[in-house]
Scaffold this active site. Structure first.
Site, PDB file in Angstrom:
ATOM      1  N   GLY A  27       0.819  -1.196   0.000  1.00  0.00           N
ATOM      2  CA  GLY A  27       0.000   0.000   0.000  1.00  0.00           C
ATOM      3  C   GLY A  27       0.854   1.247   0.000  1.00  0.00           C
ATOM      4  N   SER A  28       0.312   2.341  -0.509  1.00  0.00           N
ATOM      5  CA  SER A  28       1.047   3.598  -0.537  1.00  0.00           C
ATOM      6  C   SER A  28       0.077   4.750  -0.583  1.00  0.00           C
ATOM      7  CB  SER A  28       1.978   3.658  -1.757  1.00  0.00           C
ATOM      8  OG  SER A  28       2.580   4.923  -1.869  1.00  0.00           O
ATOM      9  N   ALA A  29       0.245   5.680   0.366  1.00  0.00           N
ATOM     10  CA  ALA A  29      -0.601   6.868   0.383  1.00  0.00           C
ATOM     11  C   ALA A  29      -0.304   7.772  -0.799  1.00  0.00           C
ATOM     12  CB  ALA A  29      -0.398   7.626   1.692  1.00  0.00           C
TER      13      ALA A  29
END
Length: 221
Positions: A27-29
């Site tokens: 995941g990555s903002a």
């Protein structure tokens, strides 16, 4: 060992996958378009992965990716690592190049769904050749950049390497103190906050200095 020999040694990897397809997602903002870890899991399972490892979005400044470490440790020759997008594997090009080249030496294939890259199909091995060439290119850039930086620093008259333990002023101070017989080598070293060996190195004339007795010897009657 030259490049041809290296490629011959690495050519033993299977032309087609013979093991498990293993998925990895992160995941990555900063990259919401890649999908949440759960969405990546669904995509990877639909692509035929037997198991999927997922790292959640890490906190700012953190480089820990425990699930990637577990994923890489589980891979064996003939297995294929599958990712939704290549940037899920590495946060920088050098990191990605290192990881992909490591997979190659272990006989592990790689598939990147978004980019359509698959090292396990006919002609897909060119992916590894490209990353190997990128690795060499990055190393050359690093070496060249270091050389250019050193040359520029020398041109500016900048001193390179570890700074001296004693400055010229401190060496002059040590020699001035040396002229006073009541100053011992140990006391001069303490005053300058260095070891006696460092002092001897910068002020070699101290080598013949005799220690000063703490009290005058009693004169015989």
């Amino acid at each position: 060992m030259n490049r041809v020999q290296d490629r011959d040694l690495l050519a033993a990897e299977p032309p087609a996958p013979s093991g498990a397809a293993v998925g990895y997602g992160r995941g990555s903002a900063n990259s919401p378009d890649v999908g949440s870890p759960e969405q990546q899991r669904d995509t990877l399972l639909a692509a035929g992965c037997e198991r999927v490892y997922l790292d959640r979005a890490s906190s700012r400044g953190s480089t820990a990716r425990p699930e990637l470490d577990s994923c890489l440790a589980s891979l064996g020759p003939g297995d294929t690592l599958v990712v939704v997008r290549l940037d899920r594997l590495g946060r920088s090009l050098p990191q990605l190049v290192t990881l992909v080249n490591d997979l190659r030496t272990r006989g592990v294939g790689i598939r990147a769904l978004h980019e359509g890259l698959d090292s396990t199909v006919a002609g897909g091995g060119v992916v590894f050749d490209v990353f190997e060439a990128l690795g060499d290119f990055l190393r050359e850039l690093l070496v060249e950049g270091t050389r250019d930086g050193l040359a520029a620093a020398r041109a500016r008259g900048q001193r390179l390497g570890r700074p001296p333990a004693l400055t010229p002023d401190q060496v002059h101070q040590a020699r001035t103190m040396l002229a006073r017989p009541e100053n011992s080598v140990a006391s001069i070293a303490r005053m300058l906050n260095v070891s006696r060996s460092t002092l001897y190195k910068h002020v070699p004339e101290l080598g013949g200095r005799q220690p000063v007795a703490p009290f005058p010897e009693a004169r015989e009657a």
